[in-house]
Write an enzyme that holds these catalytic residues in place. Structure first.
Site: not given
Length: 534
Positions: A292, A287, A334
């Protein structure tokens, strides 16, 4: 290219099993049953699956593992844990949910925006069936239907034009060509690009002038716009550079944690720790080793980036796609509406030396010899001439008599305003009508302006007592570059990013615009690209 463009109208009707008076009702129902309705394919995506897809990441998998361990650890340590014992688990869970919700909301909004492509087809169409004309929902069109088209109509299916009168279509949504395309009914004699298929009409385009009849040759996914929608829905997205790096980092973290846990097990057994103590130490280490906070930092950074892009009217379909912008080394853009404004504008004039106030007279002719109305009613060229007159503060004269309406055959328009007659049209046609006065000079200026990729019109006037009109000047029009485009291309070049313009516009016009905004390199047409290897 559609094979129908190479066939005569009679051959097209025969091949599609249709006729000029339209299909009978029984045949229509048969074709609708066999081929379905004229609707673009829609790939339904489950919102639940879209949400769950946000968890498909190796780092997220590790966080889920850390969450499970964070839920188990308090029971191993305390036996009967309190709510405070699960603080780490709550934090990890909040990070996972935040990451998933942000990604889900962004992708859902983007999917809704992409779905707007389906609205490009018309809601209703005027057809002839069994000799009777009717207006039907466009979704009920079938191959072989005879569709009647007029100015302002949005075409709802691809079709072969079998009758046309001064018929022009705005095809910029498909080809990028900013000028309306004049259509014909004669079959083509060779394969050409979509932009040059003068006897075909395409779904999603708009009729700007004239009227016509067409035989529907393709509906739904079989149309050109349907092909685009299919390609958009089926595109497979590769991993971004950051995703690849995060996958490597996740594997490295997982390998290191697993290795340390094995070492801890060995040490624990060596020193006589119980199994429960060894598991507790391994879980605590796992952990602690998982970063995290990293997914949250990445997601928040992406969210800030998306907001910044949104303020610049840029749609980001997926959060992780935003990161690829930092890895771009080629931009394919374009032309119409992206590099240019998608609005015809008078950008250059030439006035005959004999006219002292020629610029103002030129603006008066442009505004008065005109059937359009601002802001946007009429042909784009006519609207450009109206805006030119408005910018010069001339008062538009009413048309007393429209002596020669503009048409593809006439190539000019002639109107009477009191005792004066105004003309405008193709320079070579106007010169025919005005005689040889300064003909060479007009031709030289016309060639110079056309060489810049401009669309050139000549204006002439015939005053009281004059037997023939005389040229007042020339007007050069183009779809001009957007403000800031040249600067953006220059900045991209400094950053090592090459800009390429891709357009269905005419080669000379495209090259002129490219050079104007600073795009360098050679020009390749479709036929040139077809000869290249993959």
């Amino acid at each position: 290219m559609s094979s129908y463009a190479l066939q005569s109208s009679a051959d097209v009707l025969r091949e599609l099993g249709s006729r000029s008076e339209g299909l009978p009702e029984a045949e229509i129902l048969k074709r609708q049953t066999q081929y379905g309705f004229n609707e673009l394919p829609e790939k339904k995506r489950s919102l639940v699956l879209l949400f769950l897809r946000q968890f498909q990441d190796i780092l997220v998998y590790i966080l889920v593992g850390a969450l499970v361990l964070s839920l188990l650890l308090p029971f191993l340590e305390e036996g009967r844990p309190t709510v405070d014992s699960f603080t780490d688990a709550f934090v990890i869970l909040a990070i996972l949910l935040l990451n998933a919700v942000l990604g889900f909301v962004q992708e859902y909004r983007a999917e809704q925006a992409v779905a707007l492509l389906r609205t490009l087809t018309g809601a209703s169409s005027r057809v002839r069936r069994a000799g009777q004309e009717a207006i039907i929902p466009s979704r009920e069109l079938v191959s072989g239907d005879v569709v009647i088209l007029e100015a302002g109509d949005r075409i709802a299916a691809d079709g072969r034009i079998v009758r046309a009168s001064h018929f022009e279509i705005d095809e910029s949504s498909l080809t990028g060509e900013s000028r309306p395309v004049l259509k014909q009914t004669e079959p083509l004699d060779r394969d050409v690009s979509l932009a040059e298929q003068r006897n075909m009409a395409f779904s999603g385009t708009i009729v700007t002038a004239g009227n016509a009849e067409m035989i529907v040759t393709a509906i739904a996914a079989g149309t050109e716009i349907g092909n685009i929608a299919t390609l958009v829905s089926e595109v497979e997205l590769p991993e971004t550079p950051l995703q690849r790096k995060m996958r490597r980092l996740s594997k490295m973290i997982g390998t290191i944690v697993l290795g340390l846990c094995i070492v801890l097990v060995g040490i624990g057994l060596l020193y006589g720790f119980t199994v429960q103590e060894i598991v507790l130490m391994g879980a605590t280490l796992a952990v602690s080793a998982v970063p995290e906070g990293l997914p949250a930092v990445i997601t928040v950074c992406f969210a800030i980036g998306v907001r910044r892009m949104a303020r610049r009217n840029a749609l980001v379909r997926r959060l992780d796609a935003l990161e690829t912008l930092g890895s771009v080394n080629v931009i394919c853009s374009d032309k119409t509406g992206t590099i240019t404004c998608n609005r015809m504008t008078v950008v250059e004039t030439w006035v005959h030396p004999a006219h002292q106030d020629g610029e103002r007279l030129l603006a008066l002719i442009a505004s008065s010899n005109n059937r359009a109305a601002l802001p946007n009613v009429g042909d784009p060229t006519e609207l450009a001439l109206l805006r030119f007159g408005q910018e010069r503060n001339v008062e538009r004269l009413l048309i007393d008599e429209e002596q020669v309406p503009f048409s593809a055959e006439a190539k000019y328009m002639q109107t009477r305003h009191g005792e004066r007659i105004f003309l405008k049209g193709a320079p070579e046609k106007i010169l025919e009508l005005t005689g040889n006065r300064a003909k060479e000079q007009v031709l030289v200026e016309n060639e110079r302006m056309a060489g810049r990729g401009l669309r050139v019109l000549a204006a002439a006037v015939q005053g009281p007592g004059e037997s023939v009109p005389h040229v007042v000047g020339l007007l050069g029009m183009e779809d001009p570059p957007r403000e800031g485009v040249s600067k953006a291309i220059a900045e991209a070049k400094l950053a090592g990013v090459r800009t390429t313009m891709i357009t269905g516009d005419h080669a000379k016009t495209a090259l002129a615009i490219a050079r104007q905004v600073g795009i360098e390199g050679e020009m390749l047409q479709g036929k040139d690209i077809d000869t290249l290897s993959p």
